[in-house]
Design an enzyme around this catalytic site. Sequence first.
Site, mmCIF file in Angstrom:
data_model
loop_
_atom_site.group_PDB
_atom_site.id
_atom_site.type_symbol
_atom_site.label_atom_id
_atom_site.label_comp_id
_atom_site.label_asym_id
_atom_site.label_seq_id
_atom_site.Cartn_x
_atom_site.Cartn_y
_atom_site.Cartn_z
ATOM 1 N N LYS A 164 2.824 -10.737 -7.214
ATOM 2 C CA LYS A 164 4.688 -10.322 -6.645
ATOM 3 C C LYS A 164 4.754 -9.742 -7.912
ATOM 4 C CE LYS A 164 3.207 -11.997 -2.707
ATOM 5 N NZ LYS A 164 3.052 -11.107 -1.789
ATOM 6 N N ASP A 192 2.310 -6.367 -5.326
ATOM 7 C CA ASP A 192 2.954 -6.347 -3.985
ATOM 8 C C ASP A 192 4.664 -6.326 -4.133
ATOM 9 O OD1 ASP A 192 4.093 -6.276 -1.459
ATOM 10 O OD2 ASP A 192 3.423 -8.502 -0.906
ATOM 11 N N GLU A 217 1.875 -2.263 -2.870
ATOM 12 C CA GLU A 217 2.308 -2.494 -2.161
ATOM 13 C C GLU A 217 3.936 -2.906 -1.569
ATOM 14 O OE1 GLU A 217 1.666 -6.455 1.330
ATOM 15 O OE2 GLU A 217 0.193 -5.412 -0.344
ATOM 16 N N ASP A 240 3.367 -2.824 4.406
ATOM 17 C CA ASP A 240 3.021 -4.348 5.202
ATOM 18 C C ASP A 240 4.719 -4.047 5.633
ATOM 19 O OD1 ASP A 240 3.403 -6.768 5.550
ATOM 20 O OD2 ASP A 240 3.268 -7.732 3.357
ATOM 21 N N LYS A 264 0.060 -8.034 9.981
ATOM 22 C CA LYS A 264 0.620 -9.438 9.744
ATOM 23 C C LYS A 264 0.780 -9.337 11.767
ATOM 24 C CE LYS A 264 3.275 -11.134 6.618
ATOM 25 N NZ LYS A 264 2.659 -9.852 4.951
#
Length: 367
Positions: A164, A192, A217, A240, A264
Amino acid sequence: MKITKISLYDLELPLHQPYLLSRGRTFTKFDSTFVKIETDEGITGWGEVCPWGSTYLPAFAGGVRAALAEIAPQLLGHDPREVEKMNRLMDRVLSGHVYAKAGIDYALWDISGKAAGQPIHALLGGAETKEVPMISSIHVDSPENMAADVERWRNLGYRRHSIKVGESVDGDIARIRHLTEFRQSDEIFDYDANGGWNPWEAIQVMNAVRDTDAWFEQPCLTYEECLTVRQQTSQALSLDECITGVREVVRAISDRSCDVVNVKLARVGGITRARWIRDICLEFGIPMMLMDMAGTVTNDSVVAHFASTLPENRCIGTWSCQDMVSVDSAPGQGARNVNGRLTVPEGPGLGHEPDEDILGTPFLVVK
């Protein structure tokens, strides 16, 4: 076969430790909703919907419950095995809110599998593997602490890590450089931002580390912002949060705006709608990461079934929430983390039954 009863349960999921995302978002617990659908033939199906708090996506637990309370009465008397027809019915009853509908969709597939005596992955075309590689989630911290966190997951068998970023330009550059040096040759590091950068920040960070093998990402919140970043950088990019359905995937492929798609399942409406995305990505050679939003082994089992239907070279991996939360909805059952790989259940349907003693009394029953 007809639906005779639908029960809804709420379950709080405290995290073992606080989790930090970009833009100062901190999470200490999740709030999950379980769906139980019963039929006149004695077959029961289960689903779960667990948004990642209320600040990650336009989804939250209260919205799940309000939407399900609106939809559930209209499903009584219908055949749960007609999953496409049932999804269209849900859309007629309530526009949008596909994340809430995912819980019902999962339960419909569970019933369909049990009725056929087959696991869900068999209904989806067959499993390519019996276990799916898992992706760790390394929350924002100092470079040294993040490296230590990677090492902890590495020792548990993980070789794929979602790192992250999205806190600050200079801080993120330092994190990426430190962690890229720490990466082993057989590992995948995905940086990400969870939409935490604006385009100018993303372009600065990505161009500053273009001499590394880092890939990224969801650098910015919207698709248009991510496309701007794509046009002014050179690294591989995954989308995403802005992938909310099949239309966004088609647009991304047309614009050549990404190299990887993170699907997702709950965000796109469940197995039924995610299947369309899977097939399009496979046709165009787009690798995928597959996961739910949050939740327990019930959601992880759905994802394990779905992800197992991908060829190995098209499945980067899946993320599991069950190791982060302190509540297990089905102890000893379902998809489980074994040495950094998520096992794929083989029983009919989902392959497990949530423990109703753990779920407690339903907050709504329609029959």
